[in-house]
Write a protein that holds these residues in place. Structure first.
Motif, PDB file in Angstrom:
ATOM      1  N   LEU A   1      46.048  67.881  85.205  1.00  0.00           N
ATOM      2  CA  LEU A   1      46.868  68.318  86.432  1.00  0.00           C
ATOM      3  C   LEU A   1      48.011  67.181  85.889  1.00  0.00           C
ATOM      4  O   LEU A   1      48.517  67.448  85.545  1.00  0.00           O
ATOM      5  CB  LEU A   1      46.348  67.284  88.288  1.00  0.00           C
ATOM      6  CG  LEU A   1      46.196  68.321  88.874  1.00  0.00           C
ATOM      7  CD1 LEU A   1      46.265  66.956  90.176  1.00  0.00           C
ATOM      8  CD2 LEU A   1      47.326  69.446  89.104  1.00  0.00           C
ATOM      9  N   PHE A   2      47.221  66.191  84.943  1.00  0.00           N
ATOM     10  CA  PHE A   2      48.248  65.400  84.269  1.00  0.00           C
ATOM     11  C   PHE A   2      49.099  65.600  82.746  1.00  0.00           C
ATOM     12  O   PHE A   2      49.750  65.422  81.966  1.00  0.00           O
ATOM     13  CB  PHE A   2      47.600  64.121  83.790  1.00  0.00           C
ATOM     14  CG  PHE A   2      47.983  62.903  84.713  1.00  0.00           C
ATOM     15  CD1 PHE A   2      48.890  62.400  85.858  1.00  0.00           C
ATOM     16  CD2 PHE A   2      47.077  62.511  86.262  1.00  0.00           C
ATOM     17  CE1 PHE A   2      49.490  61.342  86.909  1.00  0.00           C
ATOM     18  CE2 PHE A   2      47.429  61.849  86.804  1.00  0.00           C
ATOM     19  CZ  PHE A   2      48.434  61.363  87.608  1.00  0.00           C
ATOM     20  N   GLN A   3      48.266  66.268  82.006  1.00  0.00           N
ATOM     21  CA  GLN A   3      48.098  67.160  80.774  1.00  0.00           C
ATOM     22  C   GLN A   3      49.566  68.061  81.640  1.00  0.00           C
ATOM     23  O   GLN A   3      50.131  68.259  80.645  1.00  0.00           O
ATOM     24  CB  GLN A   3      47.275  67.653  80.699  1.00  0.00           C
ATOM     25  CG  GLN A   3      46.006  67.623  79.592  1.00  0.00           C
ATOM     26  CD  GLN A   3      46.620  66.486  79.115  1.00  0.00           C
ATOM     27  OE1 GLN A   3      47.320  66.691  77.797  1.00  0.00           O
ATOM     28  NE2 GLN A   3      46.279  64.854  79.073  1.00  0.00           N
ATOM     29  N   ILE A   4      49.483  68.705  82.667  1.00  0.00           N
ATOM     30  CA  ILE A   4      50.326  69.684  82.574  1.00  0.00           C
ATOM     31  C   ILE A   4      51.645  69.948  83.429  1.00  0.00           C
ATOM     32  O   ILE A   4      53.192  70.254  83.609  1.00  0.00           O
ATOM     33  CB  ILE A   4      49.903  71.403  83.206  1.00  0.00           C
ATOM     34  CG1 ILE A   4      49.387  70.389  84.712  1.00  0.00           C
ATOM     35  CG2 ILE A   4      49.005  71.650  82.476  1.00  0.00           C
ATOM     36  CD1 ILE A   4      48.797  72.137  85.243  1.00  0.00           C
ATOM     37  N   ARG A   5      51.572  68.451  83.778  1.00  0.00           N
ATOM     38  CA  ARG A   5      53.057  67.302  84.690  1.00  0.00           C
ATOM     39  C   ARG A   5      53.615  67.841  84.519  1.00  0.00           C
ATOM     40  O   ARG A   5      55.109  68.199  84.377  1.00  0.00           O
ATOM     41  CB  ARG A   5      52.331  66.678  85.223  1.00  0.00           C
ATOM     42  CG  ARG A   5      53.599  65.410  86.050  1.00  0.00           C
ATOM     43  CD  ARG A   5      52.994  64.065  85.708  1.00  0.00           C
ATOM     44  NE  ARG A   5      53.066  63.317  85.282  1.00  0.00           N
ATOM     45  CZ  ARG A   5      53.143  62.379  85.030  1.00  0.00           C
ATOM     46  NH1 ARG A   5      53.035  62.007  86.208  1.00  0.00           N
ATOM     47  NH2 ARG A   5      53.020  61.608  84.474  1.00  0.00           N
ATOM     48  N   GLU A   6      54.152  67.613  83.070  1.00  0.00           N
ATOM     49  CA  GLU A   6      55.351  67.942  82.383  1.00  0.00           C
ATOM     50  C   GLU A   6      56.274  69.219  82.563  1.00  0.00           C
ATOM     51  O   GLU A   6      57.765  69.369  81.557  1.00  0.00           O
ATOM     52  CB  GLU A   6      55.216  67.423  80.582  1.00  0.00           C
ATOM     53  CG  GLU A   6      54.791  68.467  79.677  1.00  0.00           C
ATOM     54  CD  GLU A   6      54.192  68.019  78.212  1.00  0.00           C
ATOM     55  OE1 GLU A   6      53.979  68.796  77.244  1.00  0.00           O
ATOM     56  OE2 GLU A   6      53.821  66.534  77.923  1.00  0.00           O
ATOM     57  N   LYS A   7      55.520  69.811  82.457  1.00  0.00           N
ATOM     58  CA  LYS A   7      55.804  71.426  82.239  1.00  0.00           C
ATOM     59  C   LYS A   7      56.598  71.983  83.790  1.00  0.00           C
ATOM     60  O   LYS A   7      57.117  72.861  83.639  1.00  0.00           O
ATOM     61  CB  LYS A   7      54.816  72.693  82.367  1.00  0.00           C
ATOM     62  CG  LYS A   7      54.151  72.237  81.096  1.00  0.00           C
ATOM     63  CD  LYS A   7      54.654  72.396  80.219  1.00  0.00           C
ATOM     64  CE  LYS A   7      53.981  72.758  78.724  1.00  0.00           C
ATOM     65  NZ  LYS A   7      54.795  73.154  77.313  1.00  0.00           N
ATOM     66  N   TYR A   8      56.524  70.999  84.875  1.00  0.00           N
ATOM     67  CA  TYR A   8      57.281  70.677  85.824  1.00  0.00           C
ATOM     68  C   TYR A   8      58.207  69.843  86.547  1.00  0.00           C
ATOM     69  O   TYR A   8      58.039  69.015  86.324  1.00  0.00           O
ATOM     70  CB  TYR A   8      56.125  70.707  86.825  1.00  0.00           C
ATOM     71  CG  TYR A   8      55.093  71.998  86.976  1.00  0.00           C
ATOM     72  CD1 TYR A   8      55.187  73.093  87.810  1.00  0.00           C
ATOM     73  CD2 TYR A   8      53.479  71.373  86.869  1.00  0.00           C
ATOM     74  CE1 TYR A   8      54.076  74.017  87.124  1.00  0.00           C
ATOM     75  CE2 TYR A   8      52.766  72.007  86.244  1.00  0.00           C
ATOM     76  CZ  TYR A   8      53.354  73.341  86.586  1.00  0.00           C
ATOM     77  OH  TYR A   8      52.287  74.489  86.394  1.00  0.00           O
TER      78      TYR A   8
END
Length: 145
Positions: free
Chosen positions: A136-143
Motif C-alpha cells: 500500500l505505501f509503495q503505490i500510495r504516490e500514484k493516487y
C-alpha cells in the motif's frame, strides 16, 4: 502531504524508509491492473461468503460446531463482508487513481488485521500486515487527492 488516516504517519517511515522500494514498472502494473484483480477477488469472496453463511447456519442448527465457536465464526464472516464491500466501493476510485480508493484499501487492511487479532491468527496478522502495508505505501504516490 500528511494525511489524517489513523497510524498512517507512524507507518510511513517504516514502510517507505526501511523496506526496499518497488521498481516503477511494478508500481505502475499494480496500480493499472490491481483494481481489476481486486474486483474479481471480491466477487469470488461474495460467493464464498454466501456459501459460508449457509453452511454455518446449517452446522449450528445440527450441532456440528463446538460450543462458542459460532459467535467467532459469525464475527469473522461479518468483518469479511464489510471488507468485501469496501473493496467493491474502492474499485472505481482506484481505477480513476483517486486517493479515496487507496484510503478504502488502507482501512480494509486495518479491519482485516483486527479480524486476525480477534481470531488469534497471529501469523496472518504479522505477515498480512507487513506485506499489505508495504504494498500500500509503495503505490500510495500514484493516487491523487
Amino acid at each position: 502531504m500528511k494525511s489524517g488516516l489513523i497510524l498512517e504517519n507512524e507507518l510511513e517511515p517504516i514502510f517507505l524508509g526501511k523496506f526496499p522500494p518497488f521498481p516503477e514498472e511494478v508500481k505502475e502494473f499494480l496500480v493499472k491492473y490491481g483494481p481489476y484483480v481486486m474486483l474479481v477477488g471480491a466477487i469470488f469472496t461474495l460467493f464464498g461468503l454466501l456459501a459460508a453463511f449457509g453452511f454455518g447456519t446449517a452446522a449450528l442448527g445440527i450441532g456440528m460446531m463446538a460450543y462458542g465457536s459460532g459467535f467467532n465464526m459469525y464475527v469473522g464472516l461479518l468483518i469479511a463482508t464489510v471488507i468485501m464491500v469496501m473493496y467493491l466501493m474502492a474499485f472505481s476510485p482506484l481505477r480513476a487513481r483517486k486517493r479515496a480508493g487507496w484510503n478504502l484499501l488502507y482501512y480494509a487492511l486495518i479491519l482485516s488485521l483486527i479480524s486476525n487479532l480477534l481470531q488469534l491468527a497471529l501469523f496472518a496478522f504479522i505477515v498480512g500486515g507487513v506485506i499489505g502495508f508495504w504494498v500500500l505505501f509503495q503505490i500510495r504516490e500514484k493516487y491523487i487527492f
